[in-house]
Scaffold this active site. Sequence first.
Site, short mmCIF file in Angstrom:
data_model
loop_
_atom_site.label_atom_id
_atom_site.label_comp_id
_atom_site.label_asym_id
_atom_site.label_seq_id
_atom_site.Cartn_x
_atom_site.Cartn_y
_atom_site.Cartn_z
N LYS A 210 0.82 -1.22 0.00
CA LYS A 210 0.00 0.00 0.00
C LYS A 210 0.85 1.26 0.00
CE LYS A 210 -4.32 -2.07 1.10
NZ LYS A 210 -5.37 -2.39 2.03
N ARG A 244 -3.56 -10.21 4.46
CA ARG A 244 -3.86 -10.23 3.02
C ARG A 244 -2.65 -9.66 2.28
NH1 ARG A 244 -5.76 -6.82 -0.80
NH2 ARG A 244 -7.25 -7.63 -2.33
#
Length: 265
Positions: A210, A244
């Site tokens: 991210k 994840r």
Amino acid sequence: MPQPSLEPVVFGVLNVTPDSFSDGGRYLDRDAAIGHGRALVRSGADVVDVGGESTRPGAEPVDPREELARVLPVVEALVAGGIRVSIDTRRASVAAGAVAAGAAIVNDVDGGRDPGLLRVAADSGADLVLMHSRGPSARDGRYDDAVRDVAADLRIRVDAAVAAGVAPERLVVDPGIGFSKAPQENWRLLAHLDDLRIDGLRMLVGVSRKRFLGELVGGPAEDRDGVTAVLSALLADRGVWGLRVHDPAGTRAALAVVRRLREAA
Ligand code: PMM
């Protein structure tokens, strides 16, 4: 307090989209997607999280029929191969189609805002991940106190899911790292995960590649797998149930390091 088991469930990310931020376009082809799903399991994923709509800020919404057409053959093939599949969708119809094809988990980045999706989860008995978001972009979130506000928002989503008939033991909460959060809000949430716990429910966290990690390492999103692995292992050490990630092997290796350190202590 007993230490967490350090055996988190690793979700491998499989985006069957043209435009996801780090792997968009790579697995839009059905065979490529199925092949990558199998590769994720070989490299350490327990679950393959299949998504057919990009959640990146500014992404074009996808017609649910198109979304289902992208993911369904992939879900079917992976399930047929004995792989545990999660469907990453905000749409009830996509969740219903995937669950009918054998997906065991519905992963909703909208936190079950669609009552139809909650009904699908309630009727099917699939696990349901309720991820926190006030929108895809960092600008969508306005927090007085991110930790307190995200906890309060998640509580509302959990209550709605339980009221719709989803058994609490089937629920998983997720703070939605990167969704409607500025970098410092992401870090604060990660540092205070215990304050986000709701009724002992399982917690999934997705930090993989991210943007807020881009401040630590330059370069493209793929270059963030190392920092992702370190951070994911630290989160598992704090008792997170699921991680994840795009690169399961890296996270497995980081988990092994933490385990060795513990054993030697
Ligand atoms: N992040 C993305 C997509 N789906 N689902 C959950 N539960 N948690 C997340 O953090 C999450 C998610 C965005 O990342 P991607 O574009 O790499 O899939």
